[in-house]
Design a protein around this motif. Structure first.
Motif, PDB file in Angstrom:
ATOM      1  N   GLY A 135       0.866  -1.000   0.009  1.00 56.66           N
ATOM      2  CA  GLY A 135      -0.157   0.023  -0.072  1.00 56.66           C
ATOM      3  C   GLY A 135       0.836   1.286   0.015  1.00 56.66           C
ATOM      4  O   GLY A 135       2.078   0.989  -0.151  1.00 56.66           O
ATOM      5  N   PRO A 136      -0.001   2.386   0.306  1.00 58.28           N
ATOM      6  CA  PRO A 136       1.087   3.718   0.105  1.00 58.28           C
ATOM      7  C   PRO A 136       2.138   3.710   1.121  1.00 58.28           C
ATOM      8  O   PRO A 136       3.072   4.061   0.869  1.00 58.28           O
TER       9      PRO A 136
ATOM     10  N   VAL B 246       5.060   1.013   0.078  1.00 60.34           N
ATOM     11  CA  VAL B 246       5.870   1.496  -1.038  1.00 60.34           C
ATOM     12  C   VAL B 246       6.617   2.694  -0.863  1.00 60.34           C
ATOM     13  O   VAL B 246       7.692   2.808  -1.204  1.00 60.34           O
TER      14      VAL B 246
ATOM     15  N   ASP C   3       3.552  -8.115  -1.653  1.00 58.37           N
ATOM     16  CA  ASP C   3       2.141  -8.169  -1.690  1.00 58.37           C
ATOM     17  C   ASP C   3       1.255  -9.182  -2.307  1.00 58.37           C
ATOM     18  O   ASP C   3       1.514  -9.943  -3.139  1.00 58.37           O
TER      19      ASP C   3
ATOM     20  N   VAL D 218      -3.139  -2.276  -7.409  1.00 59.09           N
ATOM     21  CA  VAL D 218      -4.057  -1.599  -6.091  1.00 59.09           C
ATOM     22  C   VAL D 218      -5.307  -1.729  -6.226  1.00 59.09           C
ATOM     23  O   VAL D 218      -5.907  -2.045  -7.200  1.00 59.09           O
TER      24      VAL D 218
ATOM     25  N   GLN E 271      -7.210   6.930  -3.989  1.00 61.84           N
ATOM     26  CA  GLN E 271      -6.003   6.158  -3.480  1.00 61.84           C
ATOM     27  C   GLN E 271      -5.405   5.556  -4.568  1.00 61.84           C
ATOM     28  O   GLN E 271      -4.083   5.332  -4.566  1.00 61.84           O
TER      29      GLN E 271
ATOM     30  N   GLU F 210      -1.259   5.625  -5.401  1.00 60.55           N
ATOM     31  CA  GLU F 210      -0.233   4.493  -5.306  1.00 60.55           C
ATOM     32  C   GLU F 210       0.291   4.152  -6.800  1.00 60.55           C
ATOM     33  O   GLU F 210       1.365   3.808  -6.571  1.00 60.55           O
ATOM     34  N   ARG F 211      -0.451   4.428  -7.605  1.00 59.18           N
ATOM     35  CA  ARG F 211      -0.078   4.290  -9.044  1.00 59.18           C
ATOM     36  C   ARG F 211       1.270   5.040  -9.263  1.00 59.18           C
ATOM     37  O   ARG F 211       2.281   4.718  -9.767  1.00 59.18           O
TER      38      ARG F 211
ATOM     39  N   MET G 157       3.234   6.140  -7.072  1.00 64.81           N
ATOM     40  CA  MET G 157       4.230   5.843  -6.203  1.00 64.81           C
ATOM     41  C   MET G 157       4.905   4.573  -6.832  1.00 64.81           C
ATOM     42  O   MET G 157       6.011   4.578  -6.799  1.00 64.81           O
ATOM     43  N   VAL G 158       4.171   3.864  -7.359  1.00 63.93           N
ATOM     44  CA  VAL G 158       4.890   2.483  -8.166  1.00 63.93           C
ATOM     45  C   VAL G 158       5.311   2.900  -9.219  1.00 63.93           C
ATOM     46  O   VAL G 158       6.522   2.270  -9.706  1.00 63.93           O
TER      47      VAL G 158
ATOM     48  N   ALA H 137      -3.875   7.910   6.104  1.00 66.85           N
ATOM     49  CA  ALA H 137      -2.769   7.619   5.127  1.00 66.85           C
ATOM     50  C   ALA H 137      -1.776   8.686   5.168  1.00 66.85           C
ATOM     51  O   ALA H 137      -0.640   8.604   5.214  1.00 66.85           O
TER      52      ALA H 137
END
Lengths: 62, 538
Positions: free
Chosen positions: B38-39, B42, B59, B64, B130, B134-135, B137-138, B329
């Protein structure tokens, strides 16, 4: 910083008391509780100093 | 046996591939393993990897999950994301907002303006689903990896068992190709509110469960409501005991209804029933599609300690709050920010292992602050006793005509980063007249510099920085970079870092918090502050 005063501080205590009682005339229990809550909040704001407010809460719990 | 996902995905970001560990013929040992992609997981991995520490994320899905979930991201979170390489993408996609309005029945009783301050790269808040957070961040992970950062996310790697010892943790992992084991020197548990890691260690939570259910409906519609947070107590449209309307990107609007405790979840999740509630709120003529719906309850609680030997908990796994105030978060990202540099310093031999105890001290301090704020908001929104209800209603009643009551209306106190007052890493404030907002323990506020860059860009580490404002720096310890700035023509810098002082020196930590500040300082004082901030001396 002043402390909470518990000495007589109202110029006309009988008048103030009578006004408080009269404000509840004709109110249901719920309406009276709501009125009291508003009154407490208004007076709390007038006092302002959180230390005095805490002293008042502690005194009331005695 | 075929692989079963627990939930459907929004974005497939890290498809399962067979790792060499599975064919090694022996148990492979890793440095830091993070459970949960998750956020928070990562971000922690990315922070470590950018500091050169190999980080492995496990994971149990390949990306996500669906649902907007956390939607409000605060300035500090975006600043952290900026350092990690994804802040700008989040801001560009997100909806920036500043104003919130609170209604009682039909009447507006309170409004707030986040009053954007000049000289910050990022706004006070953005709304962003969210999955997008997350996207981005990945995607930053993928870019960092392409540049050689030692980071890996393994999708469909489900931890099924663990054994913690004094010097590491052995994990049993299931994959679509079958099970394998690995060992890791350190385990960071970012596996969410229902943390299986927590359960496996037999650890529990202390705190309060709130007896109320909230319905989330994300609806897609082209509406011309302003970009504001609207909250109703006892709304006139009667769709819930309270209601919230807030805009997200892509014409999605977050709507929340407070349902009460005694409900039937299945009945309430019937789309026809949800639409009825929304129609009452929006009126019969507004066209919309239901994008995502969910019912949530919440707790305000935390673990007694976040560090348990070689296992460290972060984010929802360690602490939970109500959603009012966006403190979930956002505080999780601050956990990652706090932990990353400390663990990296310990692993590089630059700091003793006891530095990690300050993660506990500082982040528990922050968690308590978040829990206190979100508990108070919750008590206001869902009063627990008849008297609490009477006073809540009295505040709402008074707020219409008595200005003093308006700041008492509490529909959520929005997330601000914690100041680590009293942290053992702090050196006592030695800047008379210095602003309170930059006292030791505080996160550095940003400021625009003469060349157009931002202050925080110069405080990205990887280590500590000495910020010098109009003062003479002492002889410096090896490797401590100095940032000397002119303040004469920069009122932002003066207001945020000098206050009534004429000159100052700030020792800034790798996570951009103030470790120490002085009006003047010699080499000895600086060295002692630096040692203390790295856990080397009391």
């Amino acid at each position: 910083m002043t402390d909470l005063t518990l000495d007589p501080n109202m110029t006309a205590p009988d008048d103030a008391y009578a006004a408080l009682i009269a404000a509840h005339d004709g109110l249901t229990r719920e309406e009276s509780e709501a009125l009291n809550a508003r009154l407490i909040l208004i007076l709390m704001n007038h006092v302002g100093d959180p230390r005095v407010i805490l002293q008042a809460i502690e005194t009331a719990k005695r | 046996m075929t692989w079963q996902d627990r939930y459907p995905l929004s974005f497939r970001l890290y498809p399962y591939t067979r790792s060499p560990d599975q064919d090694a013929g022996q148990t492979v040992r890793h440095s830091v393993t993070i459970v949960g992609g998750g956020p928070v997981g990562v971000a922690t991995a990315l922070d470590l990897a950018l500091r050169g520490i190999p980080a492995l994320v496990l994971d149990d899905h390949e990306g996500v999950g669906q649902g907007s979930r956390a939607i409000c991201f605060a300035k500090r979170t975006l600043e952290i994301a900026h350092r990690l390489g994804c802040g700008a993408a989040m801001r560009d996609k997100g909806v920036i907002w500043n104003r919130g309005r609170v209604f009682h029945d039909r009447d507006e009783v309170y409004s707030f303006d986040l009053l954007p301050e000049d000289g910050h790269r990022y706004p006070a808040f953005i709304n962003l689903q969210q999955p997008w957070f997350e996207r981005f961040m990945v995607e930053a992970v993928d870019r960092a990896k392409a540049q050689g950062a030692p980071i890996e996310i393994r999708g469909r790697n489900r931890v099924t068992g663990m054994e913690a010892t004094a010097d590491g943790v052995t994990l049993a992992i299931d994959t679509p190709d079958g099970p394998y084991t690995l060992t890791t020197d350190w385990l960071i548990a970012c596996d969410g509110a229902k943390s299986a890691t927590r359960d496996r260690l037999g650890l529990d939570f202390d705190g309060r469960v709130f007896e109320d259910n909230f319905l989330i409906a994300d609806v897609k519609m082209s509406a011309d409501f302003p970009t504001e947070r609207w909250f109703w107590f006892e709304p006139w449209f009667k769709s819930g005991a309270s209601a919230l309307l807030h805009k997200q990107p892509d014409d999605i609007w977050r709507i929340d209804f407070q349902l009460g405790w005694d409900i039937d979840r299945k009945t309430e999740l019937d789309p026809a029933r949800i639409r009825k509630r929304i129609d009452l709120m929006l009126g019969p003529d507004v066209e919309y599609d239901l994008d995502w719906t969910s019912i949530y309850t919440f707790q305000c609680r935390r673990m007694d300690r976040f560090r348990h030997g070689r296992v460290i908990f972060a984010g929802d796994a360690a602490h939970q709050v109500s959603p009012f105030g966006a403190r979930g978060a956002n505080s999780g990202l601050q956990d990652a920010d706090n932990l990353g540099w400390k663990l990296a310093a310990v692993l590089k031999g630059d700091a003793p292992e006891t530095l990690l105890d300050s993660y506990d001290t500082e982040r528990i301090h922050a968690a308590d602050e978040n829990i206190r704020n979100s508990t108070r908001s919750t008590d206001f929104i869902t009063p627990k006793t008849p008297q609490s209800r009477i006073f809540r209603d009295a505040v709402l009643h008074l707020a219409r005509h008595a200005p003093f009551a308006r700041p008492m209306v509490n529909s959520g106190r929005l997330s601000v980063p914690a100041t680590y007052d009293g942290s053992p890493l702090n050196t006592q404030d030695a800047l008379p007249g210095g602003p309170a907002r930059t006292r030791p323990g505080a996160p550095c506020p940003d400021a625009r510099l003469a060349d157009g860059s931002y202050l925080l860009d110069h405080l990205k580490g990887p280590g500590f920085t000495l910020l010098v404002l109009g003062a003479t720096p002492p002889r410096l310890p090896t490797g401590l970079p100095v940032l000397t700035l002119e303040t004469a023509a920069n009122p932002q810098l003066r207001a945020r870092y000098l206050g009534e002082a004429e000159r100052a020196l700030y020792l800034i930590r790798p996570d951009q918090h103030v470790a120490a500040r002085w009006a003047a300082c010699d080499a000895g004082k600086l060295a002692r502050a630096l040692d203390r901030a790295q856990g080397k001396a009391p």
